[in-house]
Write a protein that holds these residues in place. Structure first.
Motif, PDB file in Angstrom:
ATOM      1  N   ARG A 521       0.829  -1.208   0.000  1.00  8.59           N
ATOM      2  CA  ARG A 521       0.000   0.000   0.000  1.00  8.59           C
ATOM      3  C   ARG A 521       0.858   1.250   0.000  1.00  8.59           C
ATOM      4  O   ARG A 521       1.922   1.290   0.615  1.00  8.59           O
ATOM      5  CB  ARG A 521      -0.910   0.016   1.236  1.00  8.59           C
ATOM      6  N   VAL A 523       0.907   4.893   1.324  1.00  5.77           N
ATOM      7  CA  VAL A 523       0.250   5.643   2.409  1.00  5.77           C
ATOM      8  C   VAL A 523       0.749   7.093   2.382  1.00  5.77           C
ATOM      9  O   VAL A 523       1.948   7.347   2.485  1.00  5.77           O
ATOM     10  CB  VAL A 523       0.543   4.990   3.781  1.00  5.77           C
ATOM     11  N   ASN A 551      -4.546   5.633   1.627  1.00  4.76           N
ATOM     12  CA  ASN A 551      -4.026   4.307   1.952  1.00  4.76           C
ATOM     13  C   ASN A 551      -4.493   3.432   0.805  1.00  4.76           C
ATOM     14  O   ASN A 551      -5.597   2.914   0.803  1.00  4.76           O
ATOM     15  CB  ASN A 551      -4.616   3.864   3.311  1.00  4.76           C
TER      16      ASN A 551
HETATM   17  C1  LIG Z   1      -4.131   0.690   5.275  1.00  2.00           C
HETATM   18  O1  LIG Z   1      -5.238  -0.158   5.006  1.00  2.00           O
HETATM   19  C2  LIG Z   1      -5.028  -1.526   5.341  1.00  2.00           C
HETATM   20  C3  LIG Z   1      -6.206  -2.365   4.860  1.00  2.00           C
HETATM   21  O2  LIG Z   1      -7.397  -1.792   5.306  1.00  2.00           O
HETATM   22  C4  LIG Z   1      -4.805  -1.655   6.845  1.00  2.00           C
HETATM   23  O3  LIG Z   1      -4.560  -2.992   7.185  1.00  2.00           O
HETATM   24  C5  LIG Z   1      -3.629  -0.781   7.245  1.00  2.00           C
HETATM   25  O4  LIG Z   1      -3.478  -0.786   8.635  1.00  2.00           O
HETATM   26  C6  LIG Z   1      -3.802   0.660   6.753  1.00  2.00           C
HETATM   27  N1  LIG Z   1      -2.585   1.391   6.991  1.00  2.00           N
HETATM   28  C7  LIG Z   1      -2.572   2.609   7.526  1.00  2.00           C
HETATM   29  C8  LIG Z   1      -1.221   3.228   7.735  1.00  2.00           C
HETATM   30  O5  LIG Z   1      -3.585   3.203   7.846  1.00  2.00           O
END
Ligand SMILES: *[C@@H]1O[C@H](CO)[C@@H](O)[C@H](O)[C@H]1NC(C)=O
Ligand SMILES: *[C@@H]1O[C@H](CO)[C@@H](O)[C@H](O)[C@H]1NC(C)=O
Length: 617
Positions: A521, A523, A551
């Protein structure tokens, strides 16, 4: 010495010119009392039409002004647009759509008055609220507070405009149309955020304006604590019941929101004219004296002047004159009928020194009567039903009157109903835009007028499409090991800024991924206003918002990967406190999560930037 001598001579001829013009056209002495503006000793009922000169072409100005006059307005109101007039510090522009003196002259030639809202912060859904973008680069500057750098610039510009108007004899006392000026704009909404320096700034602004000796009253709007040398005025959908900052000032409504601005992807705002007429009638019923339609003609945000974020290029505003300069019915006509009736009441309304006589006619039913013991034959009455759902029959001076829900009846002789805000007699037919079967392909610009006159409505054009490269192309790049703020980087020469970076992904990073639920991902922490994400040359997603976080799932490959972020401003923020600190682009951090080796922080990687301008195409 010679220079000095010449400037004295120039000044002599300039003042002689001003004197001659003033004595030809008739100087107007402007003052006010608790009831109204007083022009040459006479209280006047003022009905104002908001038209912003750079939101139309100069060719449209005469007809727009004439249509406002035909619609019953006797004042034109405009903001002054600093960013258009001083695009670079100390370099002034009054050409074309920015020919403010010409616009003011046309208003005077039409026999109307003008309300000049200098600001010079204007909000106005205009890029950066009307501030030139260079202003934020002055070291140590803080906007709209007790800050020397800001006050110096604000004073220089305000003075420049006042001098410019004076040099063309455009103030009322010189025989020109300007009867009132405005300093600052809706500062009361945000003053609390500035604490004590904010309060000092308001006093300074009022004194500075007064010191320019324009010979007309200065107003501030939405400024409950306005100093006594300016008049506080109301902005809103309804302003009856508004009281100015101190006794002895007239009740004024600078912005009657008869529609609203539009956002990209948003609904098209509409305010029914019956409700608008009701608000206006109620305002004059309860002692109001100056009311301005914001907007009477909204027009177009040409070039990159739209405010932000996300204000559309159309500033139609559901105004009585539409974006193209055509009357919008029944809005225009119903308000015209209202203005005619109000003007028939002018002598009665202005004969009362303070408040009209108030008579309760029942629950949610009220009458206000304007007359004097000395002249009972001069009498005007307003009967209002402020219940939004039930109509009513009321008795007033021995006669019964039927009042529809949410309506005001106006009786210019205290007997006969000449107008009811809920009953439309104006033309209600709707305009439709029709396709014409006559067609012509690619006419030369010079022929377009003739084609339009001969009603060849459909002009077919050949369109060309150009593929743009993704990411950096050619020279003109900037390299940095941090995230650059967008407006600092583009200086608002463009809406587009590329943020690009490259990084290595190992076999292990990718191998780890297989058989796992978690994906890779991207971010981002704080982004505005819109963003296209490209990964290895492919569009991966598009996003928009004001300081949004992201994200977003992306696909990477083993080896070198490139992330190219095309970040866009969509009108620089035009409203709020601390505008100089807000900025745009990507702030905070950029990270890639979900790799085998953990979080990859790209925030301080090598970023290559490019400002995209038309020249790059
Ligand atoms: C981004 O999204 C994923 C899937 O929903 C999640 O597991 C993750 O913690 C998120 N990361 C942040 C930095 O918010
Ligand atoms: C713009 O750049 C200057 C220094 O070059 C910096 O002080 C300022 O904080 C930047 N503005 C924003 C909004 O990031």
């Amino acid at each position: 010495m010679a220079t000095c001598h010449r400037s004295v001579v120039v000044r002599f001829w300039a003042s002689l010119y001003v004197f001659l013009v003033a004595s030809m056209v008739g100087a107007l002495n402007v003052s006010y009392d608790q009831r109204a503006f007083v022009l040459n000793g006479q209280r006047r009922l003022l009905i104002s039409a908001g038209i912003h000169y750079p939101r139309a072409t100069p060719e449209m100005w005469p007809e727009l002004i004439a249509t406002a006059k035909r619609g019953g307005a006797n004042v034109i109101q405009t903001y002054v647009f600093w960013s258009g007039h001083e695009p670079r510090k100390g370099e002034y522009n009054f050409e074309g759509r920015y020919d403010l003196p010409k616009f003011v002259e046309l208003v005077g030639e039409a026999g109307m008055y003008l309300n000049l809202r200098i600001g010079p912060y204007v909000c106005a859904e205009w890029n950066f609220g009307g501030f030139p973008v260079w202003l934020r680069d002055i070291p140590g500057i803080e906007f709209r507070t007790d800050n020397k750098q800001f006050k110096d610039e604000m004073e220089t510009f305000t003075k420049f405009i006042v001098e410019k108007m004076r040099a063309r004899a455009l103030f009322a006392q010189q025989g020109g149309p300007i009867i009132m000026a405005q300093i600052e704009n809706e500062y009361g909404n945000i003053e609390w955020e500035y604490g004590q320096p904010g309060k000092q700034y308001v006093k300074w602004a009022a004194n500075m304006a007064e010191g320019l000796d324009a010979g007309v009253p200065w107003i501030m709007c939405q400024q409950g604590d306005a100093p006594l040398n300016v008049i506080n005025t109301c902005n809103g959908y309804y302003c009856d019941g508004f009281t100015p900052n101190a006794p002895g000032r007239p009740t004024m409504w600078t912005e009657d929101w008869n529609g609203w601005y539009q956002l990209w992807g948003g609904l098209v705002p509409h305010r029914p004219v019956q409700d608008n007429a009701f608000a206006v009638a109620r305002f004059y019923q309860r002692g109001g004296t100056f009311q301005n339609y914001y907007m009477y003609f909204g027009g177009t945000n040409f070039e990159r002047t739209s405010g932000g974020p996300f204000i559309t290029t159309s500033y139609d505003y559901d105004a009585p004159i539409d974006e193209y300069g055509l009357v919008r019915q029944p809005k225009w006509g119903h308000l015209k009928d209202l203005h005619e009736v109000l003007m028939r009441c002018e002598s009665a309304l202005m004969s009362v020194d303070d408040e009209p006589e108030y008579i309760s006619l029942g629950r949610n039913l009220e009458a206000h009567v304007y007359t004097t013991a000395a002249h009972p034959e001069i009498c005007a009455a307003f009967l209002a039903n402020i219940d939004s759902s039930s109509s009513a029959v009321v008795e007033f001076r021995g006669t019964k009157y039927e009042l529809p829900a949410w309506s005001v009846s106006i009786l210019p002789d205290c007997k006969t109903v000449a107008y009811n805000t809920a009953k439309i007699h104006a033309q209600t037919s709707l305009m439709t835009m029709k396709r014409n079967n006559l067609k012509t392909r690619n006419p030369k610009p010079a022929d377009v007028d003739t084609l339009i006159e001969s009603q060849v409505a459909t002009i077919e054009l050949d369109w060309e499409k150009q593929e743009e490269p993704i990411g950096i192309r050619g020279g003109n790049t900037i390299t940095a090991h941090n995230l650059l703020e967008q407006i600092n980087t583009t200086k608002d020469s463009s809406d587009y800024l590329w943020y690009t970076t490259r990084f290595q992904v190992s076999k292990e990073d990718i191998k780890e991924l297989q058989g796992r639920k978690e994906d890779v991902r991207l971010v981002l922490e704080d982004v505005r206003d819109a963003l296209h994400v490209f990964v290895n040359g492919e569009l991966s997603g598009s996003f928009s918002g004001s300081w949004f976080s992201l994200n977003h799932s992306i696909k990477l490959k083993e080896g070198v990967n490139e992330i190219a972020l095309l970040c866009m401003t969509m009108g620089i923020q035009n409203y709020g406190a601390f505008l100089e600190k807000d900025g745009a682009g990507i702030k905070g951090k950029v990270q890639v999560t979900g790799l085998g080796s953990g979080v990859l922080d790209l925030t301080t990687s090598e970023w290559v930037y490019q400002v995209v301008t038309n020249l790059d195409l």
